[in-house]
Design a protein around this motif. Sequence first.
Motif, PDB file in Angstrom:
ATOM      1  N   GLN A  63       0.850  -1.178   0.000  1.00  0.00           N
ATOM      2  CA  GLN A  63       0.000   0.000   0.000  1.00  0.00           C
ATOM      3  C   GLN A  63       0.892   1.235   0.000  1.00  0.00           C
ATOM      4  OE1 GLN A  63      -2.053   0.751   3.695  1.00  0.00           O
ATOM      5  NE2 GLN A  63      -3.741   1.779   2.656  1.00  0.00           N
ATOM      6  N   GLN A  64       0.539   2.218  -0.835  1.00  0.00           N
ATOM      7  CA  GLN A  64       1.256   3.479  -0.838  1.00  0.00           C
ATOM      8  C   GLN A  64       0.524   4.444   0.079  1.00  0.00           C
ATOM      9  OE1 GLN A  64       1.753   5.424  -4.632  1.00  0.00           O
ATOM     10  NE2 GLN A  64       3.351   6.750  -3.821  1.00  0.00           N
ATOM     11  N   VAL A  65       1.225   4.906   1.105  1.00  0.00           N
ATOM     12  CA  VAL A  65       0.687   5.867   2.064  1.00  0.00           C
ATOM     13  C   VAL A  65       1.540   7.128   1.943  1.00  0.00           C
ATOM     14  CG1 VAL A  65       0.207   6.315   4.490  1.00  0.00           C
ATOM     15  CG2 VAL A  65      -0.037   4.002   3.580  1.00  0.00           C
ATOM     16  N   LYS A  66       0.968   8.145   1.297  1.00  0.00           N
ATOM     17  CA  LYS A  66       1.701   9.372   0.943  1.00  0.00           C
ATOM     18  C   LYS A  66       2.901   8.972   0.090  1.00  0.00           C
ATOM     19  CE  LYS A  66      -0.121  11.899   4.804  1.00  0.00           C
ATOM     20  NZ  LYS A  66       0.093  12.536   6.049  1.00  0.00           N
ATOM     21  N   LYS A  67       4.122   9.166   0.563  1.00  0.00           N
ATOM     22  CA  LYS A  67       5.301   8.788  -0.233  1.00  0.00           C
ATOM     23  C   LYS A  67       5.953   7.501   0.261  1.00  0.00           C
ATOM     24  CE  LYS A  67       6.272  13.316  -1.944  1.00  0.00           C
ATOM     25  NZ  LYS A  67       7.197  13.987  -2.793  1.00  0.00           N
ATOM     26  N   ASP A  68       5.377   6.895   1.287  1.00  0.00           N
ATOM     27  CA  ASP A  68       5.921   5.654   1.846  1.00  0.00           C
ATOM     28  C   ASP A  68       5.147   4.449   1.337  1.00  0.00           C
ATOM     29  OD1 ASP A  68       7.858   6.946   3.432  1.00  0.00           O
ATOM     30  OD2 ASP A  68       6.397   7.300   5.020  1.00  0.00           O
ATOM     31  N   PHE A  69       5.738   3.279   1.501  1.00  0.00           N
ATOM     32  CA  PHE A  69       5.076   2.024   1.160  1.00  0.00           C
ATOM     33  C   PHE A  69       5.006   1.154   2.409  1.00  0.00           C
ATOM     34  CE2 PHE A  69       7.024   3.496  -2.768  1.00  0.00           C
ATOM     35  CZ  PHE A  69       5.934   3.469  -3.616  1.00  0.00           C
ATOM     36  N   ILE A  70       3.858   0.513   2.608  1.00  0.00           N
ATOM     37  CA  ILE A  70       3.638  -0.377   3.748  1.00  0.00           C
ATOM     38  C   ILE A  70       3.316  -1.759   3.189  1.00  0.00           C
ATOM     39  CG2 ILE A  70       2.294  -0.763   5.852  1.00  0.00           C
ATOM     40  CD1 ILE A  70       3.818   1.884   5.903  1.00  0.00           C
ATOM     41  N   VAL A  71       3.920  -2.784   3.774  1.00  0.00           N
ATOM     42  CA  VAL A  71       3.644  -4.159   3.347  1.00  0.00           C
ATOM     43  C   VAL A  71       2.745  -4.807   4.400  1.00  0.00           C
ATOM     44  CG1 VAL A  71       5.789  -5.064   4.367  1.00  0.00           C
ATOM     45  CG2 VAL A  71       4.623  -6.350   2.578  1.00  0.00           C
ATOM     46  N   HIS A  72       1.615  -5.363   3.963  1.00  0.00           N
ATOM     47  CA  HIS A  72       0.627  -5.976   4.843  1.00  0.00           C
ATOM     48  C   HIS A  72       0.524  -7.471   4.549  1.00  0.00           C
ATOM     49  CE1 HIS A  72      -0.943  -1.970   5.922  1.00  0.00           C
ATOM     50  NE2 HIS A  72      -0.879  -1.683   4.639  1.00  0.00           N
ATOM     51  N   GLN A  73       0.162  -8.244   5.559  1.00  0.00           N
ATOM     52  CA  GLN A  73      -0.042  -9.679   5.403  1.00  0.00           C
ATOM     53  C   GLN A  73      -1.476  -9.953   4.968  1.00  0.00           C
ATOM     54  OE1 GLN A  73       2.466 -11.947   5.787  1.00  0.00           O
ATOM     55  NE2 GLN A  73       3.804 -10.200   6.150  1.00  0.00           N
ATOM     56  N   LEU A  74      -1.659 -10.741   3.916  1.00  0.00           N
ATOM     57  CA  LEU A  74      -3.004 -11.077   3.451  1.00  0.00           C
ATOM     58  C   LEU A  74      -3.783 -11.870   4.498  1.00  0.00           C
ATOM     59  CD1 LEU A  74      -2.462 -12.043  -0.290  1.00  0.00           C
ATOM     60  CD2 LEU A  74      -3.857 -10.185   0.576  1.00  0.00           C
ATOM     61  N   LYS A  75      -3.113 -12.805   5.155  1.00  0.00           N
ATOM     62  CA  LYS A  75      -3.793 -13.690   6.120  1.00  0.00           C
ATOM     63  C   LYS A  75      -4.289 -12.936   7.353  1.00  0.00           C
ATOM     64  CE  LYS A  75      -1.022 -17.593   4.676  1.00  0.00           C
ATOM     65  NZ  LYS A  75       0.052 -18.501   5.018  1.00  0.00           N
ATOM     66  N   ALA A  76      -3.631 -11.820   7.684  1.00  0.00           N
ATOM     67  CA  ALA A  76      -3.988 -11.079   8.895  1.00  0.00           C
ATOM     68  C   ALA A  76      -5.016  -9.983   8.626  1.00  0.00           C
ATOM     69  CB  ALA A  76      -2.734 -10.469   9.512  1.00  0.00           C
ATOM     70  N   THR A  77      -5.435  -9.833   7.370  1.00  0.00           N
ATOM     71  CA  THR A  77      -6.331  -8.738   6.995  1.00  0.00           C
ATOM     72  C   THR A  77      -7.736  -9.248   6.751  1.00  0.00           C
ATOM     73  OG1 THR A  77      -4.481  -7.587   5.980  1.00  0.00           O
ATOM     74  CG2 THR A  77      -6.673  -6.848   5.365  1.00  0.00           C
ATOM     75  N   TYR A  78      -8.710  -8.611   7.409  1.00  0.00           N
ATOM     76  CA  TYR A  78     -10.119  -8.916   7.189  1.00  0.00           C
ATOM     77  C   TYR A  78     -10.615  -8.001   6.081  1.00  0.00           C
ATOM     78  CZ  TYR A  78     -15.092  -9.477   7.880  1.00  0.00           C
ATOM     79  OH  TYR A  78     -16.425  -9.732   7.677  1.00  0.00           O
ATOM     80  N   GLY A  79     -10.978  -8.581   4.966  1.00  0.00           N
ATOM     81  CA  GLY A  79     -11.385  -7.830   3.780  1.00  0.00           C
ATOM     82  C   GLY A  79     -10.473  -8.186   2.632  1.00  0.00           C
ATOM     83  N   LYS A  80     -10.984  -8.024   1.414  1.00  0.00           N
ATOM     84  CA  LYS A  80     -10.207  -8.405   0.238  1.00  0.00           C
ATOM     85  C   LYS A  80      -9.577  -7.176  -0.410  1.00  0.00           C
ATOM     86  CE  LYS A  80     -10.368 -10.776  -4.113  1.00  0.00           C
ATOM     87  NZ  LYS A  80     -11.136 -11.362  -5.168  1.00  0.00           N
ATOM     88  N   PRO A  81      -8.236  -7.127  -0.471  1.00  0.00           N
ATOM     89  CA  PRO A  81      -7.578  -6.003  -1.124  1.00  0.00           C
ATOM     90  C   PRO A  81      -7.697  -6.104  -2.649  1.00  0.00           C
ATOM     91  CG  PRO A  81      -5.946  -7.564  -0.344  1.00  0.00           C
ATOM     92  CD  PRO A  81      -7.287  -8.058   0.128  1.00  0.00           C
ATOM     93  N   VAL A  82      -7.875  -4.957  -3.295  1.00  0.00           N
ATOM     94  CA  VAL A  82      -7.948  -4.880  -4.756  1.00  0.00           C
ATOM     95  C   VAL A  82      -6.940  -3.837  -5.211  1.00  0.00           C
ATOM     96  CG1 VAL A  82      -9.428  -4.350  -6.735  1.00  0.00           C
ATOM     97  CG2 VAL A  82     -10.393  -5.510  -4.736  1.00  0.00           C
ATOM     98  N   ALA A  83      -6.030  -4.227  -6.091  1.00  0.00           N
ATOM     99  CA  ALA A  83      -5.004  -3.310  -6.577  1.00  0.00           C
ATOM    100  C   ALA A  83      -5.648  -2.128  -7.292  1.00  0.00           C
ATOM    101  CB  ALA A  83      -4.048  -4.028  -7.516  1.00  0.00           C
ATOM    102  N   GLY A  84      -5.143  -0.926  -7.000  1.00  0.00           N
ATOM    103  CA  GLY A  84      -5.650   0.288  -7.610  1.00  0.00           C
ATOM    104  C   GLY A  84      -6.722   0.990  -6.793  1.00  0.00           C
ATOM    105  N   LYS A  85      -7.190   0.374  -5.720  1.00  0.00           N
ATOM    106  CA  LYS A  85      -8.242   0.963  -4.883  1.00  0.00           C
ATOM    107  C   LYS A  85      -7.633   1.677  -3.681  1.00  0.00           C
ATOM    108  CE  LYS A  85     -11.727  -0.626  -7.209  1.00  0.00           C
ATOM    109  NZ  LYS A  85     -12.595   0.233  -7.964  1.00  0.00           N
ATOM    110  N   ASP A  86      -8.283   2.778  -3.278  1.00  0.00           N
ATOM    111  CA  ASP A  86      -7.896   3.496  -2.064  1.00  0.00           C
ATOM    112  C   ASP A  86      -8.583   2.832  -0.873  1.00  0.00           C
ATOM    113  OD1 ASP A  86      -6.248   5.478  -3.191  1.00  0.00           O
ATOM    114  OD2 ASP A  86      -8.012   6.603  -3.843  1.00  0.00           O
ATOM    115  N   VAL A  87      -7.786   2.508   0.142  1.00  0.00           N
ATOM    116  CA  VAL A  87      -8.320   1.811   1.305  1.00  0.00           C
ATOM    117  C   VAL A  87      -7.753   2.409   2.594  1.00  0.00           C
ATOM    118  CG1 VAL A  87      -8.630  -0.381   0.081  1.00  0.00           C
ATOM    119  CG2 VAL A  87      -6.514   0.050   1.291  1.00  0.00           C
ATOM    120  N   ALA A  88      -8.459   2.149   3.681  1.00  0.00           N
ATOM    121  CA  ALA A  88      -7.972   2.442   5.031  1.00  0.00           C
ATOM    122  C   ALA A  88      -7.786   1.101   5.716  1.00  0.00           C
ATOM    123  CB  ALA A  88      -8.959   3.299   5.789  1.00  0.00           C
ATOM    124  N   ILE A  89      -6.635   0.896   6.310  1.00  0.00           N
ATOM    125  CA  ILE A  89      -6.343  -0.350   7.012  1.00  0.00           C
ATOM    126  C   ILE A  89      -6.081  -0.008   8.470  1.00  0.00           C
ATOM    127  CG2 ILE A  89      -4.819  -2.341   7.177  1.00  0.00           C
ATOM    128  CD1 ILE A  89      -4.367  -2.048   4.160  1.00  0.00           C
TER     129      ILE A  89
END
Length: 112
Positions: A63-89
């Motif tokens: 995920q790009q947050v401002k100018k930084d990048f954050i790496v998230h674990q798929l297994k630990a996330t409730y909800g399905k990530p979609v590339a190109g979408k703006d999300v709050a985690i």
Amino acid sequence: MNGQKILQTQNNNEWETIGTIKKVDEGIKPGVYNIYLAKTPSDKNQYEGQIIHIDKENAIFYQQVKKDFIVHQLKATYGKPVAGKDVAIQYDGEKSTLTLIDALKNKRTLKI
């Protein structure tokens, strides 16, 4: 990049293309994204930004947050990530909840 997505890794001081060259996901602007600089999230924080890449093989997404990048674990996330979408985690311990953000609501307008 002609609307193409190329994943590269550095191997012995040379850049090597890994995987296949694919069409870029809708909503992602053309450019170079240095996701190798991605940071791990800290507990009890919220991250708002666009999902840049989903790596199903390693069960992570970036995920790009401002100018930084954050790496998230798929297994630990409730909800399905979609590339190109703006999300709050939102993190609560090691678990996280993904919520879609309406990009139009967050845009600022200037009246002349």
